[in-house]
Design a protein around this motif. Structure first.
Motif, mmCIF file in Angstrom:
data_model
loop_
_atom_site.group_PDB
_atom_site.id
_atom_site.type_symbol
_atom_site.label_atom_id
_atom_site.label_comp_id
_atom_site.label_asym_id
_atom_site.label_seq_id
_atom_site.Cartn_x
_atom_site.Cartn_y
_atom_site.Cartn_z
ATOM 1 N N SER A 95 0.837 -1.201 0.000
ATOM 2 C CA SER A 95 0.000 0.000 0.000
ATOM 3 C C SER A 95 0.872 1.251 0.000
ATOM 4 C CB SER A 95 -0.935 0.007 1.216
ATOM 5 O OG SER A 95 -1.904 -1.006 1.114
ATOM 6 N N VAL A 96 1.920 1.232 0.818
ATOM 7 C CA VAL A 96 2.865 2.356 0.846
ATOM 8 C C VAL A 96 3.593 2.464 -0.484
ATOM 9 C CG1 VAL A 96 4.941 3.279 1.949
ATOM 10 C CG2 VAL A 96 3.163 2.203 3.347
ATOM 11 N N TYR A 97 3.948 1.325 -1.046
ATOM 12 C CA TYR A 97 4.600 1.281 -2.362
ATOM 13 C C TYR A 97 3.702 1.921 -3.420
ATOM 14 C CZ TYR A 97 6.330 -1.098 -6.648
ATOM 15 O OH TYR A 97 6.783 -1.404 -7.915
ATOM 16 N N GLU A 98 2.412 1.573 -3.388
ATOM 17 C CA GLU A 98 1.468 2.141 -4.353
ATOM 18 C C GLU A 98 1.310 3.642 -4.142
ATOM 19 O OE1 GLU A 98 -2.820 0.846 -6.219
ATOM 20 O OE2 GLU A 98 -2.591 0.769 -4.043
ATOM 21 N N LEU A 99 1.289 4.069 -2.882
ATOM 22 C CA LEU A 99 1.200 5.500 -2.579
ATOM 23 C C LEU A 99 2.409 6.246 -3.149
ATOM 24 C CD1 LEU A 99 -0.007 7.961 -1.139
ATOM 25 C CD2 LEU A 99 1.147 7.212 0.954
ATOM 26 N N GLY B 243 -8.301 -1.478 -7.220
ATOM 27 C CA GLY B 243 -7.349 -2.425 -7.794
ATOM 28 C C GLY B 243 -7.194 -2.255 -9.292
ATOM 29 N N ILE B 244 -6.634 -1.123 -9.721
ATOM 30 C CA ILE B 244 -6.493 -0.878 -11.152
ATOM 31 C C ILE B 244 -5.437 -1.816 -11.746
ATOM 32 C CG2 ILE B 244 -7.141 1.532 -10.838
ATOM 33 C CD1 ILE B 244 -4.237 2.299 -11.361
ATOM 34 N N GLY B 245 -5.605 -2.135 -13.019
ATOM 35 C CA GLY B 245 -4.628 -2.968 -13.704
ATOM 36 C C GLY B 245 -3.344 -2.195 -13.956
ATOM 37 N N THR B 246 -2.225 -2.906 -14.016
ATOM 38 C CA THR B 246 -0.923 -2.260 -14.181
ATOM 39 C C THR B 246 -0.102 -2.958 -15.262
ATOM 40 O OG1 THR B 246 0.216 -3.657 -12.567
ATOM 41 C CG2 THR B 246 -0.932 -1.698 -11.725
ATOM 42 N N MET B 247 0.982 -2.321 -15.645
ATOM 43 C CA MET B 247 1.912 -2.942 -16.576
ATOM 44 C C MET B 247 2.491 -4.222 -15.973
ATOM 45 S SD MET B 247 3.294 -2.840 -19.545
ATOM 46 C CE MET B 247 3.004 -1.166 -20.139
ATOM 47 N N GLY B 248 2.629 -4.233 -14.640
ATOM 48 C CA GLY B 248 3.103 -5.437 -13.962
ATOM 49 C C GLY B 248 2.178 -6.610 -14.190
ATOM 50 N N TYR C 296 4.089 0.330 -10.449
ATOM 51 C CA TYR C 296 3.620 -0.573 -9.399
ATOM 52 C C TYR C 296 3.631 -2.020 -9.901
ATOM 53 C CZ TYR C 296 0.711 -2.292 -5.555
ATOM 54 O OH TYR C 296 0.228 -2.976 -4.460
ATOM 55 N N HIS C 297 4.609 -2.805 -9.431
ATOM 56 C CA HIS C 297 4.766 -4.196 -9.859
ATOM 57 C C HIS C 297 4.872 -5.135 -8.654
ATOM 58 C CE1 HIS C 297 6.858 -2.498 -13.727
ATOM 59 N NE2 HIS C 297 5.563 -2.273 -13.712
ATOM 60 N N PRO C 298 3.847 -5.260 -7.840
ATOM 61 C CA PRO C 298 3.952 -6.077 -6.617
ATOM 62 C C PRO C 298 4.192 -7.554 -6.881
ATOM 63 C CG PRO C 298 1.676 -5.469 -7.025
ATOM 64 C CD PRO C 298 2.492 -4.686 -8.004
ATOM 65 N N PHE C 299 3.551 -8.113 -7.929
ATOM 66 C CA PHE C 299 3.699 -9.534 -8.185
ATOM 67 C C PHE C 299 5.106 -9.882 -8.653
ATOM 68 C CE2 PHE C 299 -0.923 -8.894 -8.690
ATOM 69 C CZ PHE C 299 -1.362 -9.841 -7.775
ATOM 70 N N LEU C 300 5.706 -8.993 -9.445
ATOM 71 C CA LEU C 300 7.067 -9.241 -9.906
ATOM 72 C C LEU C 300 8.033 -9.220 -8.733
ATOM 73 C CD1 LEU C 300 7.152 -7.126 -13.197
ATOM 74 C CD2 LEU C 300 6.744 -9.574 -12.934
ATOM 75 N N ILE C 301 7.795 -8.332 -7.776
ATOM 76 C CA ILE C 301 8.668 -8.259 -6.592
ATOM 77 C C ILE C 301 8.479 -9.512 -5.737
ATOM 78 C CG2 ILE C 301 9.068 -7.009 -4.448
ATOM 79 C CD1 ILE C 301 8.340 -4.447 -5.930
ATOM 80 N N LEU C 302 7.236 -9.952 -5.582
ATOM 81 C CA LEU C 302 6.970 -11.157 -4.785
ATOM 82 C C LEU C 302 7.652 -12.382 -5.388
ATOM 83 C CD1 LEU C 302 3.225 -10.847 -3.703
ATOM 84 C CD2 LEU C 302 5.230 -10.974 -2.215
ATOM 85 N N GLU C 303 7.631 -12.470 -6.728
ATOM 86 C CA GLU C 303 8.260 -13.609 -7.392
ATOM 87 C C GLU C 303 9.767 -13.651 -7.122
ATOM 88 O OE1 GLU C 303 7.280 -13.379 -11.497
ATOM 89 O OE2 GLU C 303 5.177 -13.883 -11.185
ATOM 90 N N LYS C 304 10.404 -12.497 -7.059
ATOM 91 C CA LYS C 304 11.834 -12.449 -6.793
ATOM 92 C C LYS C 304 12.156 -12.784 -5.334
ATOM 93 C CE LYS C 304 12.958 -9.100 -10.428
ATOM 94 N NZ LYS C 304 13.534 -7.762 -10.729
ATOM 95 N N MET C 305 11.191 -12.467 -4.446
ATOM 96 C CA MET C 305 11.416 -12.736 -3.028
ATOM 97 C C MET C 305 11.189 -14.200 -2.678
ATOM 98 S SD MET C 305 9.525 -9.364 -1.422
ATOM 99 C CE MET C 305 9.723 -9.936 0.252
ATOM 100 N N MET C 306 10.416 -14.903 -3.503
ATOM 101 C CA MET C 306 10.081 -16.298 -3.193
ATOM 102 C C MET C 306 11.119 -17.270 -3.773
ATOM 103 S SD MET C 306 5.956 -16.092 -3.819
ATOM 104 C CE MET C 306 5.716 -17.830 -3.408
ATOM 105 N N MET D 273 -2.241 8.076 -12.066
ATOM 106 C CA MET D 273 -2.582 6.770 -12.639
ATOM 107 C C MET D 273 -1.414 6.196 -13.430
ATOM 108 S SD MET D 273 -5.982 5.628 -14.672
ATOM 109 C CE MET D 273 -6.830 5.460 -13.105
ATOM 110 N N ALA D 274 -0.692 7.043 -14.158
ATOM 111 C CA ALA D 274 0.481 6.575 -14.902
ATOM 112 C C ALA D 274 1.549 6.056 -13.952
ATOM 113 C CB ALA D 274 1.039 7.705 -15.764
ATOM 114 N N GLY D 275 1.707 6.726 -12.808
ATOM 115 C CA GLY D 275 2.681 6.271 -11.823
ATOM 116 C C GLY D 275 2.376 4.873 -11.345
ATOM 117 N N VAL D 276 1.103 4.604 -11.027
ATOM 118 C CA VAL D 276 0.711 3.272 -10.571
ATOM 119 C C VAL D 276 0.809 2.263 -11.713
ATOM 120 C CG1 VAL D 276 -1.184 1.885 -9.637
ATOM 121 C CG2 VAL D 276 -0.792 4.185 -8.772
ATOM 122 N N PHE D 277 0.343 2.643 -12.890
ATOM 123 C CA PHE D 277 0.312 1.706 -14.017
ATOM 124 C C PHE D 277 1.715 1.242 -14.409
ATOM 125 C CE2 PHE D 277 0.148 0.548 -18.510
ATOM 126 C CZ PHE D 277 -0.916 -0.341 -18.518
#
Length: 218
Positions: free
Chosen positions: A18-22, A70-75, A208-218, A201-205
């Motif tokens: 959430s902070v990341y998205e902000l 929950g807007i869609g993103t490039m991520g 904001y790549h939370p799933f890509l970051i999670l994949e690298k952490m796992m 909106m462009a900043g988030v789109f």
């Protein structure tokens, strides 16, 4: 205990993202605001501090809407393409009044602050038509990006968001007549409201790549 610990970790991850998205919302707007302020100083014009304060409140509101909807993103797009899947995964509803329910009311409530803040902060939005048009554009952009995630692109959401924006504007009109200039913030520039919406909106789109970051952490 392990299950409870996993739940706490998930909550912490949610807070971090959430902070990341902000940050993704604020960063491009901050760059624009600094450039705008510097430009005004060169012409010996000052940007009122109250305008900057209200603008930041407006950006926090945008972030909360993005976080809830929950807007869609490039991520999202990259994640689906990486897995060889079609990124156009969102649902569709183009039939008006097909999804009546509590969400119908909640969407109206969600956009009440938008209709109130736009004319309060930005002079060009003190005409009803411009506020409503900005609300339509804002809602359309959210619905369009939801094509790229598992949310639904819904004509009812567009209608209710627009209705909420209109009601918020009417509430501002009542309070503005009662309070006068105290509910009017000074603004400068053309299409300022739309610029902030597009930048946020462009900043988030794009950032904001939370799933890509999670994949690298796992």
């Amino acid at each position: 205990m392990e299950k409870a610990g996993g739940s706490r970790r998930m909550i912490r991850f949610t807070d971090v993202f959430s902070v990341y998205e902000l940050a993704c919302v604020l960063l491009p707007c901050m760059v624009y605001q600094i450039a705008f302020t510097v430009k005004k100083r060169k012409t010996e014009e000052k940007t009122p501090y109250i305008y900057l304060v209200w603008t930041w409140m407006f950006l926090f509101y945008l972030w909360m809407v993005f976080d809830v909807t929950g807007i869609g993103t490039m991520g999202d797009i990259l994640r689906f393409l990486k897995n060889g899947e079609n990124p156009l995964v969102g649902g569709y509803n183009f039939v008006p009044f097909n999804s009546m329910g509590i969400g119908f009311v909640l969407n109206i409530i969600m956009c009440l602050p938008l209709g109130f803040l736009l004319p309060l902060i930005f002079k060009e939005c003190r005409k009803c038509s411009k506020t409503v048009l900005t609300g339509i554009i804002f809602s359309f952009l959210i619905e369009f990006t939801q094509i790229f995630n598992f949310r639904a692109t819904d004509i009812d959401d567009l209608m209710t968001n627009t209705c909420g924006t209109l009601i918020g504007y009417l509430i501002w009109r009542v309070f503005a007549k009662m309070s006068g200039e105290r509910l009017k913030s000074a603004s400068d520039g053309k299409y300022e409201a739309l610029k902030y919406i597009l930048l946020a909106m462009a900043g988030v789109f794009f950032l904001y790549h939370p799933f890509l970051i999670l994949e690298k952490m796992m």
